[in-house]
Design a protein around this motif. Sequence first.
Motif, PDB file in Angstrom:
ATOM      1  N   ASP A  18       1.010  -1.116   0.082  1.00  0.00           N
ATOM      2  CA  ASP A  18      -0.052  -0.012  -0.037  1.00  0.00           C
ATOM      3  C   ASP A  18       0.841   1.171   0.056  1.00  0.00           C
ATOM      4  O   ASP A  18       1.320   1.664   1.003  1.00  0.00           O
ATOM      5  CB  ASP A  18      -0.783  -0.009   1.315  1.00  0.00           C
ATOM      6  N   PRO A  19       1.071   1.893  -1.099  1.00  0.00           N
ATOM      7  CA  PRO A  19       2.153   3.109  -1.212  1.00  0.00           C
ATOM      8  C   PRO A  19       1.667   4.151  -0.360  1.00  0.00           C
ATOM      9  O   PRO A  19       2.419   4.970  -0.082  1.00  0.00           O
ATOM     10  CB  PRO A  19       1.920   3.381  -2.684  1.00  0.00           C
ATOM     11  N   ALA A  20       0.542   4.175  -0.012  1.00  0.00           N
ATOM     12  CA  ALA A  20       0.039   5.437   1.004  1.00  0.00           C
ATOM     13  C   ALA A  20       0.324   5.176   2.466  1.00  0.00           C
ATOM     14  O   ALA A  20       0.176   5.904   3.525  1.00  0.00           O
ATOM     15  CB  ALA A  20      -1.463   5.577   0.990  1.00  0.00           C
ATOM     16  N   SER A  21       0.581   3.772   2.868  1.00  0.00           N
ATOM     17  CA  SER A  21       0.669   3.676   4.093  1.00  0.00           C
ATOM     18  C   SER A  21       2.174   2.449   4.337  1.00  0.00           C
ATOM     19  O   SER A  21       2.332   1.496   4.009  1.00  0.00           O
ATOM     20  CB  SER A  21      -0.302   2.576   4.680  1.00  0.00           C
ATOM     21  N   THR A  22       3.227   3.466   5.060  1.00  0.00           N
ATOM     22  CA  THR A  22       4.418   2.598   5.222  1.00  0.00           C
ATOM     23  C   THR A  22       4.398   2.675   6.720  1.00  0.00           C
ATOM     24  O   THR A  22       4.049   3.594   7.525  1.00  0.00           O
ATOM     25  CB  THR A  22       5.532   3.595   4.577  1.00  0.00           C
ATOM     26  N   GLU A  23       5.288   1.853   7.246  1.00  0.00           N
ATOM     27  CA  GLU A  23       5.318   1.508   8.563  1.00  0.00           C
ATOM     28  C   GLU A  23       6.203   2.832   9.138  1.00  0.00           C
ATOM     29  O   GLU A  23       5.877   3.403  10.251  1.00  0.00           O
ATOM     30  CB  GLU A  23       6.465   0.423   8.665  1.00  0.00           C
ATOM     31  N   THR A  24       6.952   3.539   8.470  1.00  0.00           N
ATOM     32  CA  THR A  24       7.751   4.611   9.138  1.00  0.00           C
ATOM     33  C   THR A  24       7.269   5.804   8.558  1.00  0.00           C
ATOM     34  O   THR A  24       7.432   6.954   9.500  1.00  0.00           O
ATOM     35  CB  THR A  24       9.345   4.778   8.310  1.00  0.00           C
ATOM     36  N   GLY A  25       6.275   5.882   7.827  1.00  0.00           N
ATOM     37  CA  GLY A  25       5.525   7.325   7.071  1.00  0.00           C
ATOM     38  C   GLY A  25       6.268   7.652   6.261  1.00  0.00           C
ATOM     39  O   GLY A  25       5.972   8.596   5.663  1.00  0.00           O
ATOM     40  N   ALA A  26       7.670   7.364   5.819  1.00  0.00           N
ATOM     41  CA  ALA A  26       8.182   7.849   4.827  1.00  0.00           C
ATOM     42  C   ALA A  26       7.814   7.541   3.531  1.00  0.00           C
ATOM     43  O   ALA A  26       7.359   6.418   3.207  1.00  0.00           O
ATOM     44  CB  ALA A  26       9.743   7.461   4.882  1.00  0.00           C
ATOM     45  N   SER A  27       7.569   8.390   2.489  1.00  0.00           N
ATOM     46  CA  SER A  27       7.238   8.006   1.304  1.00  0.00           C
ATOM     47  C   SER A  27       8.369   7.438   0.298  1.00  0.00           C
ATOM     48  O   SER A  27       9.704   7.612   0.673  1.00  0.00           O
ATOM     49  CB  SER A  27       6.551   9.323   0.335  1.00  0.00           C
ATOM     50  N   GLN A  28       8.114   6.801  -0.479  1.00  0.00           N
ATOM     51  CA  GLN A  28       9.320   6.091  -1.457  1.00  0.00           C
ATOM     52  C   GLN A  28      10.062   6.962  -2.185  1.00  0.00           C
ATOM     53  O   GLN A  28      11.268   6.798  -2.462  1.00  0.00           O
ATOM     54  CB  GLN A  28       8.550   4.803  -2.341  1.00  0.00           C
ATOM     55  N   GLY A  29       9.549   8.255  -2.460  1.00  0.00           N
ATOM     56  CA  GLY A  29      10.180   9.119  -3.206  1.00  0.00           C
ATOM     57  C   GLY A  29      11.221  10.173  -2.249  1.00  0.00           C
ATOM     58  O   GLY A  29      11.823  11.010  -2.478  1.00  0.00           O
ATOM     59  N   GLU A  30      10.822  10.104  -0.836  1.00  0.00           N
ATOM     60  CA  GLU A  30      11.499  10.847   0.093  1.00  0.00           C
ATOM     61  C   GLU A  30      13.160  10.916   0.039  1.00  0.00           C
ATOM     62  O   GLU A  30      13.696   9.568  -0.095  1.00  0.00           O
ATOM     63  CB  GLU A  30      10.928  10.498   1.566  1.00  0.00           C
ATOM     64  N   LEU A  31      13.655  11.755   0.171  1.00  0.00           N
ATOM     65  CA  LEU A  31      15.064  11.755  -0.013  1.00  0.00           C
ATOM     66  C   LEU A  31      15.732  11.864   1.421  1.00  0.00           C
ATOM     67  O   LEU A  31      15.361  12.634   2.266  1.00  0.00           O
ATOM     68  CB  LEU A  31      15.563  13.117  -0.853  1.00  0.00           C
ATOM     69  N   PHE A  32      16.605  11.049   1.755  1.00  0.00           N
ATOM     70  CA  PHE A  32      17.477  10.922   2.992  1.00  0.00           C
ATOM     71  C   PHE A  32      18.677  11.453   2.754  1.00  0.00           C
ATOM     72  O   PHE A  32      19.454  10.897   1.960  1.00  0.00           O
ATOM     73  CB  PHE A  32      17.454   9.580   3.433  1.00  0.00           C
ATOM     74  N   GLU A  33      19.314  12.630   3.418  1.00  0.00           N
ATOM     75  CA  GLU A  33      20.449  13.208   3.207  1.00  0.00           C
ATOM     76  C   GLU A  33      21.119  13.364   4.476  1.00  0.00           C
ATOM     77  O   GLU A  33      20.210  14.241   5.645  1.00  0.00           O
ATOM     78  CB  GLU A  33      20.179  14.451   2.445  1.00  0.00           C
ATOM     79  N   ALA A  34      22.378  13.511   4.656  1.00  0.00           N
ATOM     80  CA  ALA A  34      22.906  13.872   5.621  1.00  0.00           C
ATOM     81  C   ALA A  34      24.520  14.204   5.617  1.00  0.00           C
ATOM     82  O   ALA A  34      25.010  13.633   4.726  1.00  0.00           O
ATOM     83  CB  ALA A  34      23.028  12.815   6.998  1.00  0.00           C
ATOM     84  N   ASP A  35      25.031  15.185   6.147  1.00  0.00           N
ATOM     85  CA  ASP A  35      26.426  15.538   6.044  1.00  0.00           C
ATOM     86  C   ASP A  35      27.132  14.743   6.940  1.00  0.00           C
ATOM     87  O   ASP A  35      27.098  14.946   8.359  1.00  0.00           O
ATOM     88  CB  ASP A  35      26.580  17.208   6.487  1.00  0.00           C
ATOM     89  N   LEU A  36      28.013  14.020   6.400  1.00  0.00           N
ATOM     90  CA  LEU A  36      29.023  13.070   7.360  1.00  0.00           C
ATOM     91  C   LEU A  36      30.197  13.629   7.684  1.00  0.00           C
ATOM     92  O   LEU A  36      31.098  12.805   8.142  1.00  0.00           O
ATOM     93  CB  LEU A  36      28.870  11.751   6.635  1.00  0.00           C
ATOM     94  N   SER A  37      30.599  14.680   6.910  1.00  0.00           N
ATOM     95  CA  SER A  37      31.900  15.143   7.267  1.00  0.00           C
ATOM     96  C   SER A  37      32.331  15.663   8.742  1.00  0.00           C
ATOM     97  O   SER A  37      33.323  15.461   9.144  1.00  0.00           O
ATOM     98  CB  SER A  37      32.082  16.349   6.331  1.00  0.00           C
ATOM     99  N   GLU A  38      31.142  15.751   9.517  1.00  0.00           N
ATOM    100  CA  GLU A  38      31.436  16.074  10.818  1.00  0.00           C
ATOM    101  C   GLU A  38      31.374  14.795  11.840  1.00  0.00           C
ATOM    102  O   GLU A  38      31.530  15.167  12.951  1.00  0.00           O
ATOM    103  CB  GLU A  38      30.743  17.309  11.452  1.00  0.00           C
ATOM    104  N   ALA A  39      31.058  13.749  11.207  1.00  0.00           N
ATOM    105  CA  ALA A  39      30.580  12.582  12.209  1.00  0.00           C
ATOM    106  C   ALA A  39      31.856  12.025  12.811  1.00  0.00           C
ATOM    107  O   ALA A  39      31.691  11.694  13.953  1.00  0.00           O
ATOM    108  CB  ALA A  39      30.043  11.566  11.233  1.00  0.00           C
ATOM    109  N   SER A  40      32.928  12.129  12.512  1.00  0.00           N
ATOM    110  CA  SER A  40      34.032  11.459  12.858  1.00  0.00           C
ATOM    111  C   SER A  40      34.760  12.804  13.778  1.00  0.00           C
ATOM    112  O   SER A  40      35.087  13.663  13.597  1.00  0.00           O
ATOM    113  CB  SER A  40      35.043  11.012  11.725  1.00  0.00           C
ATOM    114  N   ILE A  41      35.392  12.252  14.864  1.00  0.00           N
ATOM    115  CA  ILE A  41      35.990  12.795  15.767  1.00  0.00           C
ATOM    116  C   ILE A  41      37.692  12.734  15.370  1.00  0.00           C
ATOM    117  O   ILE A  41      38.102  11.481  15.211  1.00  0.00           O
ATOM    118  CB  ILE A  41      36.009  12.249  17.283  1.00  0.00           C
TER     119      ILE A  41
END
Length: 159
Positions: A18-41
């Motif tokens: 059911d494309p309208a109902s996902t367990e997490t609430g995220a749509s399949q076209g949703e973009l997941f983005e994060a800056d990983l440059s500061e992740a490491s100490i």
Amino acid sequence: MNKKDTDQTDPSTLVGYDPASTETGASQGELFEADLSEASIPAGAYAAQLTDLFKDVSSSGNDMWVWEFTIAEGQHLGQTLRTYTALTASAVWKLAQVVRALGLPMKDNRACFSHKDAIGRWVILGVKTGSYQGVPRAEIGDVKPWPVDRQHPVEATPF
């Protein structure tokens, strides 16, 4: 069916899709983005507190203790790092290093202390750059005792 085949399966052909109902609430076209440059100490010495300690089993089946330290000052305040001490003859040096650095009780070459007595103790972490599965990451290289002539950072102390 191999992983490649399953990765290319059209989700609309799956039973119960059911494309309208996902367990997490995220749509399949949703973009997941994060800056990983500061992740490491970056490599260096850091004031830290022991904020968690628990028993676990390593991937090779050995009992181990997992020590979680939280950086207590500077740009990386609040970030955590873990070190793992396997309870094996070949790794006892690392366990002894951490126990001694934390000033935890030892008697006749045996460490014996409670969780509450360990948590909140201060150390200096020697952080180095390592890698896990080809990805660079910060790792604890060594754990040193807190200098007796140095005050604990005021901005930290979550206890």
